[in-house]
Design a protein around this motif. Structure first.
Motif, PDB file in Angstrom:
ATOM      1  N   HIS A   1      -0.978 -57.706  -9.501  1.00 23.49           N
ATOM      2  CA  HIS A   1      -1.869 -58.514 -10.465  1.00 23.49           C
ATOM      3  C   HIS A   1      -1.879 -59.973 -10.279  1.00 23.49           C
ATOM      4  CE1 HIS A   1      -3.468 -59.595 -14.326  1.00 23.49           C
ATOM      5  NE2 HIS A   1      -2.359 -60.194 -14.279  1.00 23.49           N
ATOM      6  N   PHE A   2      -0.434 -60.488  -9.793  1.00 20.84           N
ATOM      7  CA  PHE A   2       0.202 -61.794  -9.974  1.00 20.84           C
ATOM      8  C   PHE A   2      -0.549 -62.549  -8.407  1.00 20.84           C
ATOM      9  CE2 PHE A   2       2.184 -60.931 -13.696  1.00 20.84           C
ATOM     10  CZ  PHE A   2       1.731 -62.110 -14.573  1.00 20.84           C
ATOM     11  N   ASP A   3      -0.685 -61.707  -7.408  1.00 14.24           N
ATOM     12  CA  ASP A   3      -0.939 -61.898  -6.161  1.00 14.24           C
ATOM     13  C   ASP A   3      -2.173 -62.677  -6.235  1.00 14.24           C
ATOM     14  OD1 ASP A   3      -0.656 -62.495  -3.333  1.00 14.24           O
ATOM     15  OD2 ASP A   3      -1.746 -60.373  -2.866  1.00 14.24           O
ATOM     16  N   GLY A   4      -2.147 -64.117  -5.807  1.00 14.31           N
ATOM     17  CA  GLY A   4      -3.388 -64.930  -5.818  1.00 14.31           C
ATOM     18  C   GLY A   4      -3.870 -65.236  -7.143  1.00 14.31           C
ATOM     19  N   LEU A   5      -3.420 -64.914  -8.394  1.00 10.60           N
ATOM     20  CA  LEU A   5      -3.729 -65.108  -9.444  1.00 10.60           C
ATOM     21  C   LEU A   5      -3.681 -66.809  -9.820  1.00 10.60           C
ATOM     22  CD1 LEU A   5      -5.177 -64.426 -12.297  1.00 10.60           C
ATOM     23  CD2 LEU A   5      -2.941 -63.778 -12.944  1.00 10.60           C
ATOM     24  N   LEU A   6      -2.389 -67.405  -9.544  1.00  8.83           N
ATOM     25  CA  LEU A   6      -2.233 -68.857  -9.984  1.00  8.83           C
ATOM     26  C   LEU A   6      -3.362 -69.715  -9.119  1.00  8.83           C
ATOM     27  CD1 LEU A   6      -0.513 -71.061 -11.488  1.00  8.83           C
ATOM     28  CD2 LEU A   6       0.823 -70.780  -9.290  1.00  8.83           C
ATOM     29  N   PRO A   7      -3.522 -69.653  -7.908  1.00  7.19           N
ATOM     30  CA  PRO A   7      -4.549 -70.626  -7.349  1.00  7.19           C
ATOM     31  C   PRO A   7      -6.001 -70.104  -7.815  1.00  7.19           C
ATOM     32  CG  PRO A   7      -3.240 -69.485  -5.732  1.00  7.19           C
ATOM     33  CD  PRO A   7      -2.797 -68.868  -6.818  1.00  7.19           C
ATOM     34  N   LEU A   8      -6.366 -68.899  -8.129  1.00  4.04           N
ATOM     35  CA  LEU A   8      -7.545 -68.781  -8.657  1.00  4.04           C
ATOM     36  C   LEU A   8      -7.680 -69.517 -10.113  1.00  4.04           C
ATOM     37  CD1 LEU A   8      -8.472 -65.181  -7.879  1.00  4.04           C
ATOM     38  CD2 LEU A   8      -9.554 -67.011  -6.997  1.00  4.04           C
ATOM     39  N   ALA A   9      -6.769 -69.374 -10.929  1.00  2.00           N
ATOM     40  CA  ALA A   9      -6.731 -69.879 -12.247  1.00  2.00           C
ATOM     41  C   ALA A   9      -7.048 -71.526 -12.283  1.00  2.00           C
ATOM     42  CB  ALA A   9      -5.414 -69.421 -13.122  1.00  2.00           C
TER      43      ALA A   9
ATOM     44  N   ALA B   1      -9.833 -56.321 -13.029  1.00  2.00           N
ATOM     45  CA  ALA B   1      -8.617 -56.148 -13.491  1.00  2.00           C
ATOM     46  C   ALA B   1      -8.756 -55.291 -14.932  1.00  2.00           C
ATOM     47  CB  ALA B   1      -7.921 -57.498 -13.766  1.00  2.00           C
ATOM     48  N   LEU B   2      -9.796 -55.786 -15.665  1.00  2.00           N
ATOM     49  CA  LEU B   2      -9.924 -55.271 -17.013  1.00  2.00           C
ATOM     50  C   LEU B   2     -10.722 -53.686 -16.621  1.00  2.00           C
ATOM     51  CD1 LEU B   2     -11.512 -58.320 -19.100  1.00  2.00           C
ATOM     52  CD2 LEU B   2      -9.070 -57.172 -19.125  1.00  2.00           C
TER      53      LEU B   2
ATOM     54  N   ALA C   1      -6.450 -53.706 -19.651  1.00  2.00           N
ATOM     55  CA  ALA C   1      -7.597 -52.908 -19.491  1.00  2.00           C
ATOM     56  C   ALA C   1      -8.497 -53.010 -20.622  1.00  2.00           C
ATOM     57  CB  ALA C   1      -7.317 -51.802 -18.932  1.00  2.00           C
ATOM     58  N   LEU C   2      -9.714 -53.114 -20.520  1.00  2.00           N
ATOM     59  CA  LEU C   2     -10.752 -52.847 -21.413  1.00  2.00           C
ATOM     60  C   LEU C   2     -10.947 -51.691 -21.647  1.00  2.00           C
ATOM     61  CD1 LEU C   2     -12.448 -54.491 -23.428  1.00  2.00           C
ATOM     62  CD2 LEU C   2     -14.199 -54.564 -21.589  1.00  2.00           C
ATOM     63  N   ALA C   3     -10.437 -51.008 -22.716  1.00  2.00           N
ATOM     64  CA  ALA C   3     -10.440 -49.617 -22.957  1.00  2.00           C
ATOM     65  C   ALA C   3     -11.712 -49.108 -23.758  1.00  2.00           C
ATOM     66  CB  ALA C   3      -9.215 -48.931 -23.748  1.00  2.00           C
ATOM     67  N   TRP C   4     -12.239 -49.919 -24.406  1.00  2.00           N
ATOM     68  CA  TRP C   4     -13.562 -49.828 -25.263  1.00  2.00           C
ATOM     69  C   TRP C   4     -14.166 -50.990 -25.277  1.00  2.00           C
ATOM     70  CZ3 TRP C   4     -16.278 -50.918 -29.570  1.00  2.00           C
ATOM     71  CH2 TRP C   4     -17.059 -50.382 -30.062  1.00  2.00           C
ATOM     72  N   GLN C   5     -15.431 -50.988 -25.313  1.00  2.00           N
ATOM     73  CA  GLN C   5     -16.328 -52.068 -25.704  1.00  2.00           C
ATOM     74  C   GLN C   5     -17.511 -51.846 -26.376  1.00  2.00           C
ATOM     75  OE1 GLN C   5     -17.720 -54.007 -22.045  1.00  2.00           O
ATOM     76  NE2 GLN C   5     -18.884 -52.470 -21.373  1.00  2.00           N
ATOM     77  N   HIS C   6     -18.032 -52.758 -27.345  1.00  2.00           N
ATOM     78  CA  HIS C   6     -19.200 -52.386 -28.099  1.00  2.00           C
ATOM     79  C   HIS C   6     -20.401 -52.413 -27.329  1.00  2.00           C
ATOM     80  CE1 HIS C   6     -22.749 -53.509 -30.818  1.00  2.00           C
ATOM     81  NE2 HIS C   6     -21.934 -52.608 -31.551  1.00  2.00           N
ATOM     82  N   ASP C   7     -20.504 -53.165 -26.312  1.00  2.00           N
ATOM     83  CA  ASP C   7     -21.555 -53.350 -25.487  1.00  2.00           C
ATOM     84  C   ASP C   7     -21.093 -54.531 -24.378  1.00  2.00           C
ATOM     85  OD1 ASP C   7     -22.052 -56.056 -26.536  1.00  2.00           O
ATOM     86  OD2 ASP C   7     -23.628 -55.424 -27.855  1.00  2.00           O
TER      87      ASP C   7
END
Length: 307
Positions: free
Chosen positions: A194-202, A18-19, A122-128
């Motif tokens: 995004h939410f499809d299947g998220l609750l069982p995984l969490a 997702a990110l 979404a992760l738009a930028w990361q240091h590393d």
């Protein structure tokens, strides 16, 4: 000869995917302009993430290394960037990544972080990669915190949508903002993939079992004691939610960098009246507000387009 093996999806793999979702190059470029040597990563979220539009205001969370500087966080600022003949606008919240992780895990009184980041980002930028992995872990913690409360607030047995609705209905009621009735339904409808299947995984990620019925409903395996403990945890945050958000608004009224330009853009967008930003208005947006609103009212009444 090796054969392809289906690897079961986990919360960790779901969040990582997702990110890493595609976002427009202009958004990544804007995020890169917001960095400093202390920046660990930048999350992009909100309606513009879903639509891909550059109109309106882009929403970013800048997560920094080191301790948090403010007791009331995050620090909010407004930025404009002329890019390719278009002015891009962004509202930016800044806080330490460690504080973000603790809030996402439900270790703070705040309700906004985990309720916001169980939704798409979404992760738009990361240091590393290390910094990116730490942020992904925090976002996964937000999903876990939200899922725990969802099943405590929701029915004994119901659809996954029933649980998410219960969660968002409760968190919006606890915050100092006005949302239209059915806002929780629009969130789920707009972000169904995004939410499809998220609750069982969490739930599975934190060892919470559940049974499924033939109609697609689930029944979380939660004891009366566990539910009571979670509801007590929530009651304290619900009670302090509005006062805490009022403190944030008061802080933002004096520390919101770029507040005058942000307000001027909002006024012009909604009224068609262009507000002149003087140096005094830039330095004292709260003191200037009554006079600006009076001039905007007069300008609209007279048909003028400048205040």
């Amino acid at each position: 000869m090796s054969e392809d093996v289906d690897v079961p999806e986990t919360l960790e793999s779901r969040i990582a995917s997702a990110l890493a979702r595609p976002i427009r190059p202009e958004v990544r470029a804007f995020a890169a302009r917001l960095t400093s040597p202390e920046t660990a990563g930048i999350l992009f979220y909100g309606s513009n993430l879903r639509t891909g539009s550059l109109e309106g205001v882009l929403d970013f969370y800048v997560l920094t290394q080191g301790p948090n500087e403010e007791k009331i966080w995050p620090r909010v600022s407004y930025h404009e960037w002329r890019h390719g003949g278009t002015i891009l606008r962004a509202k930016v919240a800044t806080m330490a990544v460690d504080t973000f992780r603790a809030a996402a895990a439900g270790e703070r009184l705040d309700t906004t972080i985990w309720a916001r980041f169980v939704q798409p980002s979404a992760l738009a930028w990361q240091h590393d990669r290390t910094a990116g992995a730490a942020i992904a872990e925090a976002v996964a913690q937000a999903a876990c915190t939200a899922a725990r409360l969802a099943i405590a607030l929701g029915p004994r047995i119901g659809t996954v949508e029933d649980y998410w609705r219960a969660l968002f209905r409760a968190t919006y009621a606890a915050e100092f903002r006005v949302e239209t009735a059915g806002r929780e339904d629009s969130i789920l409808a707009a972000n169904s993939a995004h939410f499809d299947g998220l609750l069982p995984l969490a739930l599975a990620a934190q060892g919470i079992g559940f049974a499924r019925d033939a109609d697609g409903g689930i029944s979380p395996e939660m004891t009366v004691t566990q539910r009571a403990r979670l509801l007590d945890w929530w009651k304290r945050r619900k009670r302090l939610g509005k006062p805490y958000n009022i403190l944030r608004l008061l802080k933002a009224s004096t520390t919101f960098h770029g507040a005058a330009r942000y307000a001027a853009w909002k006024i012009e967008r909604h009224t068609g009246v262009s507000v002149t930003i003087t140096p005094w208005r830039e330095r004292h947006p709260v003191l200037a507000a009554p006079g600006v609103l009076w001039q905007v009212w007069r300008a609209r009444k007279s048909g003028d387009r400048t205040a």
